[in-house]
Scaffold this motif. Sequence first.
Motif, mmCIF file in Angstrom:
data_model
loop_
_atom_site.group_PDB
_atom_site.id
_atom_site.type_symbol
_atom_site.label_atom_id
_atom_site.label_comp_id
_atom_site.label_asym_id
_atom_site.label_seq_id
_atom_site.Cartn_x
_atom_site.Cartn_y
_atom_site.Cartn_z
ATOM 1 N N ASP A 16 23.018 0.058 25.872
ATOM 2 C CA ASP A 16 24.057 0.594 26.761
ATOM 3 C C ASP A 16 25.208 1.188 25.956
ATOM 4 O OD1 ASP A 16 22.668 -0.149 29.043
ATOM 5 O OD2 ASP A 16 23.964 -1.871 29.494
ATOM 6 N N GLU A 17 25.605 0.498 24.910
ATOM 7 C CA GLU A 17 26.704 0.985 24.074
ATOM 8 C C GLU A 17 26.304 2.253 23.328
ATOM 9 O OE1 GLU A 17 29.469 -0.637 20.455
ATOM 10 O OE2 GLU A 17 28.800 -2.073 21.965
ATOM 11 N N ILE A 18 25.117 2.263 22.771
ATOM 12 C CA ILE A 18 24.619 3.435 22.032
ATOM 13 C C ILE A 18 24.549 4.650 22.956
ATOM 14 C CG2 ILE A 18 22.545 4.413 20.946
ATOM 15 C CD1 ILE A 18 22.048 1.525 19.834
ATOM 16 N N GLU A 19 24.072 4.445 24.179
ATOM 17 C CA GLU A 19 23.843 5.549 25.114
ATOM 18 C C GLU A 19 25.065 5.915 25.953
ATOM 19 O OE1 GLU A 19 21.178 7.502 25.234
ATOM 20 O OE2 GLU A 19 20.230 6.373 23.634
ATOM 21 N N GLY A 20 26.146 5.178 25.828
ATOM 22 C CA GLY A 20 27.332 5.488 26.624
ATOM 23 C C GLY A 20 27.142 5.175 28.097
ATOM 24 N N ASN A 21 26.465 4.054 28.377
ATOM 25 C CA ASN A 21 26.214 3.673 29.765
ATOM 26 C C ASN A 21 27.534 3.494 30.514
ATOM 27 O OD1 ASN A 21 24.528 2.832 31.988
ATOM 28 N ND2 ASN A 21 25.230 0.755 31.595
ATOM 29 N N GLY A 22 27.604 4.090 31.699
ATOM 30 C CA GLY A 22 28.799 3.994 32.513
ATOM 31 C C GLY A 22 29.786 5.123 32.281
#
Length: 140
Positions: free
Chosen positions: A83-89
């Motif tokens: 989530d952090e790597i992909e910019g979730n949110g």
Amino acid sequence: MNKFLFCYGTLMDGRSRNAILRKLFFTYESTCYLSKHTIKHYEEGNFPVVLESENAFDMVHGEIWKFPDVDESLQDCIMSMLDEIEGNGVLYTRKCFDFKGGKLYAYIGNKSVWEQEGLIPALLDEDGFWVGGDTNAVQI
């Protein structure tokens, strides 16, 4: 319950960030198509963006990677890292689909963010996989 990750760009086999999946003990399962989605290219960052589509014929070709066989809490930690790597949110939203008796996760671009970024058509190889941006393509 088995968990899987749909990869369509830099996390795919042989791409710049695939080592992340390998170091986390993900295993390659297969290729598949994600229907009612389209792929674009963000030239400034040199990575793809998948967006939802109303057209049932729009499809994105990608790879399925299986989460490692570890307990649920460790899988949740791995998901948080992704989530952090992909910019979730922010840049993307993690979507969940039913898949093979388990769950398939995919990071789908947030249209409200990406509509302002001037995405260009994605350049695809002969198998339909993302390989970059096509600055010569006509935007439709």
